[in-house]
Design a protein around this motif. Structure first.
Motif, PDB file in Angstrom:
ATOM      1  N   GLU A  33      35.814  42.848  35.773  1.00 55.72           N
ATOM      2  CA  GLU A  33      35.390  41.452  35.692  1.00 55.72           C
ATOM      3  C   GLU A  33      34.553  41.120  34.454  1.00 55.72           C
ATOM      4  O   GLU A  33      33.787  40.157  34.453  1.00 55.72           O
ATOM      5  N   THR A  34      34.682  41.922  33.405  1.00 56.33           N
ATOM      6  CA  THR A  34      34.023  41.590  32.145  1.00 56.33           C
ATOM      7  C   THR A  34      34.977  40.752  31.291  1.00 56.33           C
ATOM      8  O   THR A  34      36.187  40.714  31.540  1.00 56.33           O
ATOM      9  N   ARG A  35      34.430  40.113  30.279  1.00 57.12           N
ATOM     10  CA  ARG A  35      35.242  39.278  29.397  1.00 57.12           C
ATOM     11  C   ARG A  35      36.380  40.080  28.753  1.00 57.12           C
ATOM     12  O   ARG A  35      37.490  39.587  28.601  1.00 57.12           O
ATOM     13  N   HIS A  36      36.091  41.313  28.377  1.00 57.32           N
ATOM     14  CA  HIS A  36      37.085  42.157  27.710  1.00 57.32           C
ATOM     15  C   HIS A  36      38.253  42.507  28.640  1.00 57.32           C
ATOM     16  O   HIS A  36      39.295  42.929  28.180  1.00 57.32           O
ATOM     17  N   ASN A  37      38.074  42.331  29.937  1.00 59.15           N
ATOM     18  CA  ASN A  37      39.104  42.694  30.910  1.00 59.15           C
ATOM     19  C   ASN A  37      39.913  41.514  31.432  1.00 59.15           C
ATOM     20  O   ASN A  37      40.589  41.631  32.446  1.00 59.15           O
ATOM     21  N   ILE A  38      39.883  40.407  30.725  1.00 57.20           N
ATOM     22  CA  ILE A  38      40.607  39.233  31.204  1.00 57.20           C
ATOM     23  C   ILE A  38      42.105  39.519  31.327  1.00 57.20           C
ATOM     24  O   ILE A  38      42.772  38.998  32.222  1.00 57.20           O
ATOM     25  N   GLY A  39      42.656  40.353  30.468  1.00 60.61           N
ATOM     26  CA  GLY A  39      44.076  40.719  30.576  1.00 60.61           C
ATOM     27  C   GLY A  39      44.381  41.382  31.904  1.00 60.61           C
ATOM     28  O   GLY A  39      45.380  41.072  32.562  1.00 60.61           O
ATOM     29  N   PHE A  40      43.524  42.306  32.327  1.00 65.20           N
ATOM     30  CA  PHE A  40      43.675  42.957  33.634  1.00 65.20           C
ATOM     31  C   PHE A  40      43.587  41.923  34.754  1.00 65.20           C
ATOM     32  O   PHE A  40      44.339  41.962  35.726  1.00 65.20           O
ATOM     33  N   MET A  41      42.656  40.989  34.616  1.00 64.92           N
ATOM     34  CA  MET A  41      42.420  39.998  35.669  1.00 64.92           C
ATOM     35  C   MET A  41      43.643  39.089  35.858  1.00 64.92           C
ATOM     36  O   MET A  41      44.010  38.765  36.994  1.00 64.92           O
ATOM     37  N   VAL A  42      44.276  38.703  34.756  1.00 64.55           N
ATOM     38  CA  VAL A  42      45.471  37.868  34.849  1.00 64.55           C
ATOM     39  C   VAL A  42      46.602  38.647  35.528  1.00 64.55           C
ATOM     40  O   VAL A  42      47.299  38.123  36.402  1.00 64.55           O
ATOM     41  N   LEU A  43      46.769  39.917  35.165  1.00 64.52           N
ATOM     42  CA  LEU A  43      47.830  40.718  35.788  1.00 64.52           C
ATOM     43  C   LEU A  43      47.545  40.975  37.264  1.00 64.52           C
ATOM     44  O   LEU A  43      48.473  40.981  38.081  1.00 64.52           O
ATOM     45  N   ASP A  44      46.284  41.201  37.606  1.00 62.74           N
ATOM     46  CA  ASP A  44      45.929  41.383  39.017  1.00 62.74           C
ATOM     47  C   ASP A  44      46.303  40.142  39.825  1.00 62.74           C
ATOM     48  O   ASP A  44      46.837  40.235  40.938  1.00 62.74           O
ATOM     49  N   TYR A  45      46.045  38.973  39.260  1.00 62.28           N
ATOM     50  CA  TYR A  45      46.399  37.726  39.937  1.00 62.28           C
ATOM     51  C   TYR A  45      47.916  37.628  40.119  1.00 62.28           C
ATOM     52  O   TYR A  45      48.398  37.298  41.206  1.00 62.28           O
ATOM     53  N   LEU A  46      48.682  37.912  39.060  1.00 69.32           N
ATOM     54  CA  LEU A  46      50.142  37.844  39.147  1.00 69.32           C
ATOM     55  C   LEU A  46      50.685  38.811  40.196  1.00 69.32           C
ATOM     56  O   LEU A  46      51.568  38.462  40.977  1.00 69.32           O
ATOM     57  N   ALA A  47      50.167  40.031  40.191  1.00 66.22           N
ATOM     58  CA  ALA A  47      50.637  41.034  41.153  1.00 66.22           C
ATOM     59  C   ALA A  47      50.356  40.569  42.579  1.00 66.22           C
ATOM     60  O   ALA A  47      51.216  40.692  43.464  1.00 66.22           O
ATOM     61  N   LYS A  48      49.182  40.023  42.803  1.00 68.29           N
ATOM     62  CA  LYS A  48      48.825  39.565  44.150  1.00 68.29           C
ATOM     63  C   LYS A  48      49.704  38.383  44.569  1.00 68.29           C
ATOM     64  O   LYS A  48      50.237  38.354  45.674  1.00 68.29           O
ATOM     65  N   LYS A  49      49.878  37.432  43.669  1.00 71.71           N
ATOM     66  CA  LYS A  49      50.648  36.224  43.998  1.00 71.71           C
ATOM     67  C   LYS A  49      52.118  36.527  44.270  1.00 71.71           C
ATOM     68  O   LYS A  49      52.728  35.923  45.147  1.00 71.71           O
ATOM     69  N   TYR A  50      52.697  37.464  43.518  1.00 74.40           N
ATOM     70  CA  TYR A  50      54.130  37.742  43.636  1.00 74.40           C
ATOM     71  C   TYR A  50      54.423  39.093  44.289  1.00 74.40           C
ATOM     72  O   TYR A  50      55.478  39.671  44.073  1.00 74.40           O
ATOM     73  N   ASP A  51      53.483  39.585  45.089  1.00 73.29           N
ATOM     74  CA  ASP A  51      53.668  40.804  45.886  1.00 73.29           C
ATOM     75  C   ASP A  51      53.992  42.041  45.059  1.00 73.29           C
ATOM     76  O   ASP A  51      54.819  42.861  45.454  1.00 73.29           O
ATOM     77  N   GLY A  52      53.341  42.182  43.924  1.00 76.84           N
ATOM     78  CA  GLY A  52      53.493  43.394  43.119  1.00 76.84           C
ATOM     79  C   GLY A  52      52.449  44.422  43.532  1.00 76.84           C
ATOM     80  O   GLY A  52      51.372  44.063  44.006  1.00 76.84           O
ATOM     81  N   GLN A  53      52.774  45.666  43.360  1.00 82.18           N
ATOM     82  CA  GLN A  53      51.871  46.763  43.721  1.00 82.18           C
ATOM     83  C   GLN A  53      51.684  47.648  42.496  1.00 82.18           C
ATOM     84  O   GLN A  53      52.663  48.195  41.985  1.00 82.18           O
ATOM     85  N   PHE A  54      50.455  47.800  42.022  1.00 81.86           N
ATOM     86  CA  PHE A  54      50.204  48.671  40.870  1.00 81.86           C
ATOM     87  C   PHE A  54      50.233  50.131  41.296  1.00 81.86           C
ATOM     88  O   PHE A  54      49.613  50.513  42.281  1.00 81.86           O
ATOM     89  N   ASP A  55      50.992  50.911  40.548  1.00 78.97           N
ATOM     90  CA  ASP A  55      51.050  52.359  40.720  1.00 78.97           C
ATOM     91  C   ASP A  55      50.665  53.002  39.401  1.00 78.97           C
ATOM     92  O   ASP A  55      50.766  52.372  38.338  1.00 78.97           O
ATOM     93  N   THR A  56      50.277  54.254  39.460  1.00 81.13           N
ATOM     94  CA  THR A  56      49.924  54.978  38.243  1.00 81.13           C
ATOM     95  C   THR A  56      51.205  55.370  37.515  1.00 81.13           C
ATOM     96  O   THR A  56      52.088  55.998  38.087  1.00 81.13           O
ATOM     97  N   GLY A  57      51.293  54.953  36.266  1.00 82.57           N
ATOM     98  CA  GLY A  57      52.422  55.302  35.409  1.00 82.57           C
ATOM     99  C   GLY A  57      51.892  56.027  34.189  1.00 82.57           C
ATOM    100  O   GLY A  57      50.708  56.373  34.120  1.00 82.57           O
TER     101      GLY A  57
END
Length: 187
Positions: free
Chosen positions: A17-41
């Motif tokens: 939740e820092t300013r530098h992590n806004i890219g992560f925050m946008v992807l987290d929102y997309l994954a949640k909204k469209y039922d995506g699940q993050f896995d380790t790649g």
């Protein structure tokens, strides 16, 4: 059609939740909204979402910001995608808080994550979405600022702004870069 969406940030709870992590925050929102699940790649946490017949591969590099190009290079190659099908989401201190700017190419603008991507690709001709985090820091305090959390006032608006950035990502994949820039790059 398949698209690679790379959200820049740093792993670890101290950066959440820092300013530098806004890219992560946008992807987290997309994954949640469209039922995506993050896995380790490889070099990243990876999720896949589908929207309007398009597949969006969401990548959050686990290499820390300064080595983001490793994840970008690997996933572009493994997915066999042209660079035009990739969008990088990053913070930008040169843009007022909450504004987004989408470009087909551009300089790294001093951003170490973008510098490493440029170095890895050998060019700066790749689409990016810059999310404005403002520049409310004292001289010499830029690093502390981008690694700090959003203010209370900013947090009150943040969810809506993340949703708008997420809409721009989906637009990029469904109507194309040019139309997305025309609609979302409002002054």
């Amino acid at each position: 059609m398949k698209y690679l969406i790379v959200g820049l940030g740093n792993i670890g709870p101290e950066y959440a939740e820092t300013r530098h992590n806004i890219g992560f925050m946008v992807l987290d929102y997309l994954a949640k909204k469209y039922d995506g699940q993050f896995d380790t790649g490889r070099h990243a946490f990876v999720a896949e979402i589908k929207m309007k017949g398009r597949t969006f591969v969401l990548v959050k590099p686990t290499t820390y910001m300064n080595l983001s190009g490793k994840a970008v290079g690997h996933h572009l190659n493994s997915l066999k995608l042209p660079v035009e099908n990739m969008l990088v989401i990053t913070d930008d201190i040169a843009i007022p808080f909450g504004k987004i700017r989408i470009r087909a190419k551009g300089s790294a603008g001093g951003h170490n994550g973008l510098k490493h991507i440029e170095q890895t690709l050998g060019h700066n001709n790749y689409p990016r979405l810059r999310f404005g985090v403002g520049d409310a820091y004292s001289k010499g305090k830029q690093v502390d600022y981008v690694l700090s959390r959003f203010s209370e006032d900013e947090q009150a608006e943040l969810q809506t702004l993340i949703e708008k950035a997420a809409e721009a990502v989906i637009s990029f994949g469904t109507v194309g870069l040019e139309r997305t820039m025309n609609f979302h790059n409002i002054k």
